[in-house]
Every structure is written in structure tokens, then in C-alpha cells.
Scaffold this motif. Sequence first.
Motif, PDB file in Angstrom:
ATOM      1  N   ASN A  53       0.813  -1.224   0.000  1.00  0.00           N
ATOM      2  CA  ASN A  53       0.000   0.000   0.000  1.00  0.00           C
ATOM      3  C   ASN A  53       0.843   1.268   0.000  1.00  0.00           C
ATOM      4  OD1 ASN A  53       0.887  -0.532   2.589  1.00  0.00           O
ATOM      5  ND2 ASN A  53      -1.158  -0.813   3.446  1.00  0.00           N
ATOM      6  N   LEU A  54       2.160   1.144  -0.136  1.00  0.00           N
ATOM      7  CA  LEU A  54       3.036   2.288  -0.377  1.00  0.00           C
ATOM      8  C   LEU A  54       3.661   2.148  -1.758  1.00  0.00           C
ATOM      9  CD1 LEU A  54       4.911   2.714   3.059  1.00  0.00           C
ATOM     10  CD2 LEU A  54       2.768   3.765   2.285  1.00  0.00           C
ATOM     11  N   ARG A  55       4.279   3.221  -2.223  1.00  0.00           N
ATOM     12  CA  ARG A  55       4.947   3.216  -3.535  1.00  0.00           C
ATOM     13  C   ARG A  55       6.333   3.832  -3.379  1.00  0.00           C
ATOM     14  NH1 ARG A  55       1.233   0.502  -3.884  1.00  0.00           N
ATOM     15  NH2 ARG A  55      -0.466   0.447  -5.412  1.00  0.00           N
ATOM     16  N   CYS A  56       7.148   3.227  -2.532  1.00  0.00           N
ATOM     17  CA  CYS A  56       8.462   3.795  -2.227  1.00  0.00           C
ATOM     18  C   CYS A  56       9.298   3.932  -3.491  1.00  0.00           C
ATOM     19  CB  CYS A  56       9.172   2.932  -1.205  1.00  0.00           C
ATOM     20  SG  CYS A  56       8.302   2.830   0.375  1.00  0.00           S
ATOM     21  N   THR A  57       9.960   5.049  -3.628  1.00  0.00           N
ATOM     22  CA  THR A  57      10.675   5.358  -4.866  1.00  0.00           C
ATOM     23  C   THR A  57      11.804   4.380  -5.134  1.00  0.00           C
ATOM     24  OG1 THR A  57      12.096   6.903  -3.660  1.00  0.00           O
ATOM     25  CG2 THR A  57      10.131   7.808  -4.707  1.00  0.00           C
ATOM     26  N   TYR A  58      12.407   3.811  -4.081  1.00  0.00           N
ATOM     27  CA  TYR A  58      13.523   2.885  -4.269  1.00  0.00           C
ATOM     28  C   TYR A  58      13.062   1.445  -4.461  1.00  0.00           C
ATOM     29  CZ  TYR A  58      12.686   2.578   0.778  1.00  0.00           C
ATOM     30  OH  TYR A  58      12.099   2.463   2.024  1.00  0.00           O
ATOM     31  N   CYS A  59      11.751   1.255  -4.581  1.00  0.00           N
ATOM     32  CA  CYS A  59      11.224  -0.102  -4.687  1.00  0.00           C
ATOM     33  C   CYS A  59      10.224  -0.265  -5.816  1.00  0.00           C
ATOM     34  CB  CYS A  59      10.567  -0.504  -3.363  1.00  0.00           C
ATOM     35  SG  CYS A  59       9.898  -2.176  -3.319  1.00  0.00           S
ATOM     36  N   GLN A 221      20.913   1.545  -0.279  1.00  0.00           N
ATOM     37  CA  GLN A 221      19.953   1.269  -1.345  1.00  0.00           C
ATOM     38  C   GLN A 221      20.543   0.238  -2.302  1.00  0.00           C
ATOM     39  OE1 GLN A 221      19.325   4.328  -4.220  1.00  0.00           O
ATOM     40  NE2 GLN A 221      17.526   3.346  -5.106  1.00  0.00           N
ATOM     41  N   MET A 222      19.767  -0.776  -2.604  1.00  0.00           N
ATOM     42  CA  MET A 222      20.232  -1.841  -3.486  1.00  0.00           C
ATOM     43  C   MET A 222      19.566  -1.740  -4.853  1.00  0.00           C
ATOM     44  SD  MET A 222      20.303  -5.080  -0.834  1.00  0.00           S
ATOM     45  CE  MET A 222      18.801  -4.643   0.038  1.00  0.00           C
ATOM     46  N   PRO A 223      20.192  -2.271  -5.882  1.00  0.00           N
ATOM     47  CA  PRO A 223      19.599  -2.231  -7.222  1.00  0.00           C
ATOM     48  C   PRO A 223      18.465  -3.251  -7.364  1.00  0.00           C
ATOM     49  CG  PRO A 223      21.702  -3.355  -7.288  1.00  0.00           C
ATOM     50  CD  PRO A 223      21.557  -2.807  -5.894  1.00  0.00           C
ATOM     51  N   LEU A 224      17.389  -2.987  -6.621  1.00  0.00           N
ATOM     52  CA  LEU A 224      16.218  -3.849  -6.646  1.00  0.00           C
ATOM     53  C   LEU A 224      14.950  -3.021  -6.823  1.00  0.00           C
ATOM     54  CD1 LEU A 224      17.214  -6.290  -3.752  1.00  0.00           C
ATOM     55  CD2 LEU A 224      17.105  -6.840  -6.199  1.00  0.00           C
ATOM     56  N   ASP A 225      15.091  -1.869  -7.455  1.00  0.00           N
ATOM     57  CA  ASP A 225      13.947  -1.005  -7.718  1.00  0.00           C
ATOM     58  C   ASP A 225      13.283  -1.410  -9.029  1.00  0.00           C
ATOM     59  OD1 ASP A 225      16.451  -0.090  -8.852  1.00  0.00           O
ATOM     60  OD2 ASP A 225      15.344   1.637  -9.635  1.00  0.00           O
ATOM     61  N   ALA A 226      11.977  -1.347  -9.065  1.00  0.00           N
ATOM     62  CA  ALA A 226      11.247  -1.759 -10.267  1.00  0.00           C
ATOM     63  C   ALA A 226      11.520  -0.848 -11.445  1.00  0.00           C
ATOM     64  CB  ALA A 226       9.748  -1.798  -9.968  1.00  0.00           C
ATOM     65  N   TRP A 230      18.567   2.601 -10.272  1.00  0.00           N
ATOM     66  CA  TRP A 230      19.646   2.651  -9.286  1.00  0.00           C
ATOM     67  C   TRP A 230      20.984   2.899  -9.957  1.00  0.00           C
ATOM     68  CZ3 TRP A 230      24.188  -0.021  -8.582  1.00  0.00           C
ATOM     69  CH2 TRP A 230      24.782   0.009  -7.310  1.00  0.00           C
ATOM     70  N   THR A 231      21.813   3.744  -9.332  1.00  0.00           N
ATOM     71  CA  THR A 231      23.206   3.895  -9.733  1.00  0.00           C
ATOM     72  C   THR A 231      24.072   3.939  -8.487  1.00  0.00           C
ATOM     73  OG1 THR A 231      23.209   6.323  -9.713  1.00  0.00           O
ATOM     74  CG2 THR A 231      22.582   5.232 -11.780  1.00  0.00           C
ATOM     75  N   ARG A 232      25.269   3.462  -8.611  1.00  0.00           N
ATOM     76  CA  ARG A 232      26.214   3.476  -7.488  1.00  0.00           C
ATOM     77  C   ARG A 232      26.490   4.908  -7.035  1.00  0.00           C
ATOM     78  NH1 ARG A 232      30.111  -0.340  -5.819  1.00  0.00           N
ATOM     79  NH2 ARG A 232      31.282   0.499  -4.069  1.00  0.00           N
TER      80      ARG A 232
END
Length: 409
Positions: A53-59, A221-226, A230-232
Motif C-alpha cells: 500500500n506504499l509506492r516507495c521510490t527505491y522499490c 539502497q540496493m539495485p532492486l527497484d522496479a 539505481w546507480t552506485r
Amino acid sequence: MSVQLGMPQPREEAAPAMPGVPARRPADAPAGLADRYGRRATDMRLSLTDKCNLRCTYCMPAEGLEWLAKQAVMSAAEIIRIVRVGVEQLGVRELRLTGGEPLVRHDLVDIVGALRANHPDLPISMTTNGVGLAKKAAALKDAGLTRINVSLDSLHEETFAKLTRRPFLNQVLAGVDAAWAAGLGPVKLNAVLMRGINDVASPQLLAWALERGYELRFIEQMPLDADHGWTRRNMITAAEIRGLLSRDYVLSPDHRARDGAPAERFEVRRRVAGPADGGGSADGPGSADGGGSADGPGSADGGGSADGPGSADGPVLGTVGIIASVTEPFCSDCRRTRITAEGKIMGCLFSREEFDLLGLLRAGASDVELAQRWQDAMWIKPKAHGMDHVGLDAPDFVQPDRSMSAIGG
């Protein structure tokens, strides 16, 4: 350096004979959920749903994701059976219920109760975003939940809404307090720092957690965003997190054994400022309320380090954890096995292969056959980051198609 993103690549070794079916592990392999690198998984992460029910930007993207059909998701009975196989046959010693958001399942309390009835001594925890937790915390405790982890990236309403795309901060804070009141402790808080958004307010978040007796852990933050954005370069590293916190605190290693835990823990004491400790505080320039940027005063590059100027004053206030999956990986001691909401086995968060356990169960497999499939899948668990070598900067790293919400944290 940006990671190279794209579609999953096929394995070059131990390729399964058919999709979703791993090759058989050697007959002389160790018991339990062992892998080729001498690790043994005893910590089970099981996702109850892919919905959130959230839409976190990193996910997750702002518009959300296409949810799994109801029939594709494990039922309560299937969850209970898979956990039983893991505990009774494969040496699972700890269970974490994840999502998506577990609280959106209407039968969550019943699932927890059934798991506790079957496994009276099993530690059962849950990771949640906290929305709706205030209403269910007491019932979950009564059902047998041991403790809880709550995602909380900011105490600031505007910042929270920017990160989660939802105005639910007060609900989350009420959920955290309700969990503590219900006895679901130690209550652990998970925070992902995003450059220029919530990074400079990290000391403020830590102070709030310490005052209330909560255990805060910062997660790279890990590179697991939809969105695959993600960048280093944009990621806040563990070293930067320590620098941010050291403006107000002295961090000392927590000498308790890490014992396979993802978080490196530090004891926290108040810092007495020295002559070289310039810069603002969490409420001064560069704070969440002070208008500073990630490159200005109070940024990750602008303070002292844990060993820098100033000295510790007074007793230990508590602990803080840092989960540095990217820059300081702990893959060599990973003890986790993951089951997605649709019953797929994933040996690693970054695995580009997954193996179907639920389909086998629904086809009438025995517990022994389920255990064998699970062991075969874990035997070929990658060494690190979905590969057989460490390093998200490696040219052959490919971001998984699944986002964190679709895997289960």
C-alpha cells in the motif's frame, strides 16, 4: 559506476534440466540447506504477498505493479506446510514473514497463530511498512509473533510522502508505538537513505529511535527497484552513513557476535565537539528543516568520521546497525533462504534464477520431495550478488527483474 541493467542471463553451469527445476546436488552434500561455498541457510524469509500500500521510490513505480492473481499466491495451508518442511527437515531456525506488505493479508493473524502452534520455540518476526499495524499489533503478539521490523525512512511528513508517495507517516508512527506496547520487541526500524532527500536528517532519526528504545538500522539502497534507476553514484554508502551519524555521535563496534546478521552493529555515545568539529547539527544547516543539500553542510562528506575529532561522553545510548549489502557485502556468511509469495525458491536477493516449490506441492509431492527440491535449489546459491563472485560493479552483473516488493525483504 552505474550497474549494467537488462534481462536475466542464463547460467553457464549447473543449468536445470527444465525451467524451475534445479539440477540434483551431489549425493555427499551436507545436510540441510547447504550450498557449494560452505554456507548453510537457517534463516527463512517467506513472502506472504507481493501487494503493498506504499509506492516507495527505491522499490516500486508510482503507478504500482501488476499484482499476482490470487490463485498464484500461497494459501495459508501451503505456507504452513512449507514452513514445516523447512523447520522439521531442513534445519530452519528462524522465520521472517515479509512482502510486499504482510498486513494486507486478511488471514495474517491466523497464519501466525498456526505457525506458532506448530513451532512453539521458533522465532517468528515480520517486516512491515507499519501502515495498519496499530490495529493488529496486539493480535499478532497474542497469536505468537516474536518481534517486528518497521520500515521508516523519515520523521518528516513531507519527506516521508516524497519517498513513499503516500501521506501515511502518522499511521506508521502509531504502528511502531503499538508494536512496542504490545511487546513485539526489540522493535527494529529500517531506513534507506536517499541522497539529497533524507540523508542529512539521519542523526535526527537516530536520536528519535534511541530516545524510545528502538533499534535503527540504515540500509544501503540496493539495485532492486522496479524502475531500474539505481546507480552506485547516487547511493549513500555505509561509510557516508557513518560520517553523517558521527556529527553528533561516536560509534564503537558492538562486540557481540554478528552471527550471520546482515547489520553491522555499533554502540552509540554522544559526541563532545572538538575544535575541528565544524558544521551544523541535525537541526542546523543541512538538516531536514534547514534547506541544505546533500553536498552542503551536514552532508555525508561534511562531518567527522567515527574516529574523527571530538570524544564520547557518557553511557552507551543504544545501538545502530548498518546494512552495507553493496559496499561492504557479507555474502560469505549469508544464512538466508527466500520463498516468494508464489512459492519460488530464491537463494539470493539478486538471483536471476528461481525454482518452483509451490507447483511441486500442488502436484502432490511428498514432504521429502519438497525438501529435495529446496536443497537442490540452495546448493547452487550464488556466491554473491547473483553471481559466483562478489561485486555489483562487475561488468556481468545484471539487475534482477523482480523488485524488492516482489521478492520479499
